[in-house]
Write an enzyme that holds these catalytic residues in place. Structure first.
Site, PDB file in Angstrom:
ATOM      1  N   LYS A  22       0.488  -1.436  -0.353  1.00  0.00           N
ATOM      2  CA  LYS A  22      -0.002   0.102   0.217  1.00  0.00           C
ATOM      3  C   LYS A  22       0.953   1.406  -0.430  1.00  0.00           C
ATOM      4  O   LYS A  22       0.113   1.762  -1.111  1.00  0.00           O
ATOM      5  CB  LYS A  22      -0.855  -0.129   0.724  1.00  0.00           C
ATOM      6  N   CYS A 126      -5.281  13.705  12.528  1.00  0.00           N
ATOM      7  CA  CYS A 126      -5.511  11.998  12.172  1.00  0.00           C
ATOM      8  C   CYS A 126      -5.266  10.981  13.763  1.00  0.00           C
ATOM      9  O   CYS A 126      -4.795  11.923  14.250  1.00  0.00           O
ATOM     10  CB  CYS A 126      -4.812  11.144  11.507  1.00  0.00           C
ATOM     11  N   ARG A 131       0.332  15.468  12.655  1.00  0.00           N
ATOM     12  CA  ARG A 131       1.104  15.145  12.275  1.00  0.00           C
ATOM     13  C   ARG A 131       1.150  16.105  11.010  1.00  0.00           C
ATOM     14  O   ARG A 131       0.324  16.459  10.020  1.00  0.00           O
ATOM     15  CB  ARG A 131       0.559  13.889  10.968  1.00  0.00           C
ATOM     16  N   ASP A 316       4.578   0.790  12.075  1.00  0.00           N
ATOM     17  CA  ASP A 316       3.581   0.319  11.125  1.00  0.00           C
ATOM     18  C   ASP A 316       3.183  -1.322  11.806  1.00  0.00           C
ATOM     19  O   ASP A 316       2.248  -1.744  11.683  1.00  0.00           O
ATOM     20  CB  ASP A 316       3.334  -0.192  10.086  1.00  0.00           C
ATOM     21  N   ARG A 408      -9.120  -0.975   4.134  1.00  0.00           N
ATOM     22  CA  ARG A 408      -8.071   0.672   3.777  1.00  0.00           C
ATOM     23  C   ARG A 408      -6.077  -0.814   3.990  1.00  0.00           C
ATOM     24  O   ARG A 408      -5.587   0.205   3.137  1.00  0.00           O
ATOM     25  CB  ARG A 408      -8.057   1.404   4.733  1.00  0.00           C
TER      26      ARG A 408
HETATM   27  C1  EPZ Z   1       3.902   7.233   5.886  1.00  0.00           C
HETATM   28  O1  EPZ Z   1       3.587   8.361   6.876  1.00  0.00           O
HETATM   29  C2  EPZ Z   1       3.499   6.200   5.897  1.00  0.00           C
HETATM   30  N1  EPZ Z   1       1.793   6.459   5.015  1.00  0.00           N
HETATM   31  C3  EPZ Z   1       2.796   5.296   7.626  1.00  0.00           C
HETATM   32  O2  EPZ Z   1       1.687   3.906   7.535  1.00  0.00           O
HETATM   33  C4  EPZ Z   1       4.123   5.267   8.575  1.00  0.00           C
HETATM   34  O3  EPZ Z   1       3.801   4.964  10.247  1.00  0.00           O
HETATM   35  C5  EPZ Z   1       5.031   6.480   8.848  1.00  0.00           C
HETATM   36  O4  EPZ Z   1       5.358   6.443   7.132  1.00  0.00           O
HETATM   37  C6  EPZ Z   1       6.055   6.410   9.544  1.00  0.00           C
HETATM   38  O5  EPZ Z   1       6.876   5.345   8.769  1.00  0.00           O
HETATM   39  C7  EPZ Z   1       2.559   5.824   3.928  1.00  0.00           C
HETATM   40  O6  EPZ Z   1       3.454   5.535   2.888  1.00  0.00           O
HETATM   41  C8  EPZ Z   1       1.401   6.141   3.473  1.00  0.00           C
HETATM   42  P1  EPZ Z   1       6.454  10.775   8.053  1.00  0.00           P
HETATM   43  P2  EPZ Z   1       3.964   9.596   6.876  1.00  0.00           P
HETATM   44  O7  EPZ Z   1       6.105  11.596   7.509  1.00  0.00           O
HETATM   45  O8  EPZ Z   1       4.508  10.044   5.571  1.00  0.00           O
HETATM   46  C9  EPZ Z   1       6.096  14.105  11.341  1.00  0.00           C
HETATM   47  C10 EPZ Z   1       0.546   3.349   7.647  1.00  0.00           C
HETATM   48  O9  EPZ Z   1      -0.375   2.720   9.033  1.00  0.00           O
HETATM   49  N2  EPZ Z   1       6.090  14.860  10.375  1.00  0.00           N
HETATM   50  O10 EPZ Z   1       7.346   9.669   8.278  1.00  0.00           O
HETATM   51  O11 EPZ Z   1       2.872  10.814   6.850  1.00  0.00           O
HETATM   52  C11 EPZ Z   1       5.235  13.166  11.859  1.00  0.00           C
HETATM   53  O12 EPZ Z   1       4.252  13.247  12.211  1.00  0.00           O
HETATM   54  C12 EPZ Z   1       0.194   4.763   7.893  1.00  0.00           C
HETATM   55  O13 EPZ Z   1       0.052   2.570   6.373  1.00  0.00           O
HETATM   56  C13 EPZ Z   1       6.336  16.271  10.584  1.00  0.00           C
HETATM   57  O14 EPZ Z   1       6.426  16.400  11.996  1.00  0.00           O
HETATM   58  O15 EPZ Z   1       4.513   9.633   8.006  1.00  0.00           O
HETATM   59  C14 EPZ Z   1       5.819  11.733  12.767  1.00  0.00           C
HETATM   60  O16 EPZ Z   1       6.045  12.242  13.862  1.00  0.00           O
HETATM   61  C15 EPZ Z   1       0.062   5.319   9.010  1.00  0.00           C
HETATM   62  N3  EPZ Z   1       6.154  17.284   9.976  1.00  0.00           N
HETATM   63  C16 EPZ Z   1       7.048  11.310  11.834  1.00  0.00           C
HETATM   64  O17 EPZ Z   1       7.232  12.977  11.096  1.00  0.00           O
HETATM   65  C17 EPZ Z   1       5.711  17.049   8.562  1.00  0.00           C
HETATM   66  O18 EPZ Z   1       5.992  17.774   7.870  1.00  0.00           O
HETATM   67  C18 EPZ Z   1       7.231  10.421  10.714  1.00  0.00           C
HETATM   68  O19 EPZ Z   1       6.335  11.237   9.604  1.00  0.00           O
HETATM   69  C19 EPZ Z   1       6.131  15.699   8.068  1.00  0.00           C
HETATM   70  C20 EPZ Z   1       6.337  14.607   9.573  1.00  0.00           C
END
Ligand code: EPZ
Length: 429
Positions: A22, A126, A131, A316, A408
């Site tokens: 996914k 969310c 996030r 995850d 999902r």
């Molecule tokens: C990806 O989300 C995945 N989603 C998530 O999987 C996964 O949990 C996550 O990466 C971490 O591995 C997809 O790939 C579609 P991040 P993403 O940006 O990209 C903070 C699932 O269940 N952050 O790496 O949104 C954020 O809040 C999902 O399949 C900022 O602070 O995750 C988090 O604490 C859920 N500012 C950390 O970084 C930003 O602008 C890592 O989030 C962006 C992120």
């Protein structure tokens, strides 16, 4: 609303085919916005999130056709979908669509790079934490974009095109790395990204972009170099296997006991989780086409894990591993470092008899000799599947409500588990 009913107690024995990932499929689909040519993706899983993103991309003018549909009895290959963004008709991604799926915010990268403008709704909160999108904004500004936030929308503009830069991420982000790769591929000159996410899904996107004519080096390491090109072409790309689905069934096998082979996947995508499973008492072996998990007799040992960006233990899989630890013969600790509020499953696991206490980002799990089935529900995808895993080892009946969360991200979950001897069925309506 569909529910999943599980009668616990059966061991799992057999083979489970792993679907396309996914979290690779979503950015790959979004990359179709970068070219007026056709991007063909193979091994696309049938998931609610994929269907939702098809609708979102359709709003921007992306047409799609599906070919090579798999036969009902062939569970080994996903769909092949051809995406064509010949005419981008709208560079705005509205709140109604973006709020349904956070990853749809990522369209901001390709729309800005190809069209010189994008207006994308802020995704909002969310269930697993706040996030924010500050890293996306910083990164795109470093590429020369002008960004305004107005009325809940991020309006980005780069009329003369994006310009290559050196950008150091202050924090590792999967989504922001995907967006920078896509945007910088069409920028003028070289971009160097430091402290990039190293997840295999990043490598999959970079491989696809390179097949489309991009010049990206270093994906999978913290430093990625992108030499911008003026246009990208179409390509054909096979989506990588889902490492989180792989880890989920590996944990399910360790929980229920038995002998399960996960095929069409790769163990090296989830070494940290497989090592933890080994420490918990499962026998984990690599097979030519995947991974085999055996746990016959012997208890589950307590193992402490800390979630971390790849190659660390994936957030995850945190909820699923916690489900396993509820049956351990001792106390374990799970520390969540990625999201500040990803313990929604704790209350629901407690309904099955688990003993878990929370202190900040650390969960203390005291293993119990038995879990007892109960009605449960969860508010996110991975939390929901952790309840299914707990249900496999619980006595009696566990009813998991709000199955749309599972749909999902898990393709035909009940079929895959039932084929290995679990009593799992979907109750419609
Ligand atoms: C990806 O989300 C995945 N989603 C998530 O999987 C996964 O949990 C996550 O990466 C971490 O591995 C997809 O790939 C579609 P991040 P993403 O940006 O990209 C903070 C699932 O269940 N952050 O790496 O949104 C954020 O809040 C999902 O399949 C900022 O602070 O995750 C988090 O604490 C859920 N500012 C950390 O970084 C930003 O602008 C890592 O989030 C962006 C992120």
């Amino acid at each position: 609303m569909d529910r999943i009913r599980i009668r616990g107690g059966n061991a799992l024995n057999g083979t489970i085919p792993i679907s396309g990932a996914k979290n690779a499929t979503l950015p790959l689909m979004i990359a179709s916005l970068l070219t007026d040519d056709t991007l063909t993706l193979e091994n696309v899983p049938h998931l609610a999130d994929v269907e939702q993103l098809i609708r979102i991309l359709g709003n921007h003018g992306v047409d799609y056709t599906v070919s090579g549909k798999r036969l009902a009895h062939d569970t080994s290959t996903g769909r092949t979908i051809h995406f064509s963004a010949r005419n981008i008709v709208d560079t705005t991604a509205p709140y109604e669509l973006v709020s349904k799926m956070r990853a749809s915010f990522w369209v901001i990268g390709p729309l800005l790079a190809r069209m010189g403008q994008a207006r994308v709704s802020l995704p909002g909160g969310c269930a697993i934490g706040t996030r924010p999108v500050d890293l996306f904004i910083d990164g795109l500004q470093a590429l020369g974009a002008r960004i305004d936030i107005d009325g809940g929308y991020v309006a980005a503009e780069a009329k003369g095109g994006l310009i290559g830069t050196r950008y150091v991420f202050p924090k590792v982000s999967v989504g922001a790395t995907h967006v920078m790769l896509m945007a910088a591929s069409l920028a003028k000159g070289e971009t160097v990204i430091e402290n990039a996410a190293r997840e295999p899904e990043i490598v999959d996107l970079a491989t696809c972009l390179n097949a489309m004519g991009a010049r990206i080096e270093g994906a999978g390491t913290p430093t990625i170099r992108i030499e911008g090109v003026t246009a990208l072409s179409g390509a054909r790309h096979r989506v990588m296997p889902d490492r989180i689905e792989t880890g989920t069934y590996a944990i399910a096998a360790a929980m229920a006991g038995g002998d399960v082979t996960l095929e069409h996947t790769r163990g090296d995508y989830l070494q940290a989780a497989l090592v933890a499973l080994g420490e918990a008492g499962a026998e984990v072996t690599a097979t030519p086409n995947g991974v085999r998990i055996v746990r016959n007799g012997g208890g589950v040992h307590p193992v402490d894990v800390v979630t971390d960006p790849f190659p660390g233990f994936p957030t995850d899989l945190q909820a699923q591993f916690m489900a396993l630890m509820t049956r351990a013969n001792g106390v374990s600790h799970i520390t969540e470092t990625i999201f500040e509020n990803r313990f929604m499953h704790v209350q629901e696991l407690a309904r099955l008899g688990a003993k878990i206490s929370l202190s900040g980002q650390v969960a203390r799990i005291e293993g119990v000799p038995r879990l007892a089935g109960a009605p449960v529900m969860a508010t996110d995808l991975r939390a929901s599947v952790s309840l299914v895993i707990a249900g496999l080892a619980a006595e009696g009946e566990t009813m998991v409500n709000r199955v749309y969360h599972l749909d999902r991200g898990f393709e035909r979950l009940e079929e895959k588990l039932s084929a290995c001897g679990a009593e799992v069925e979907r109750i419609s309506g």
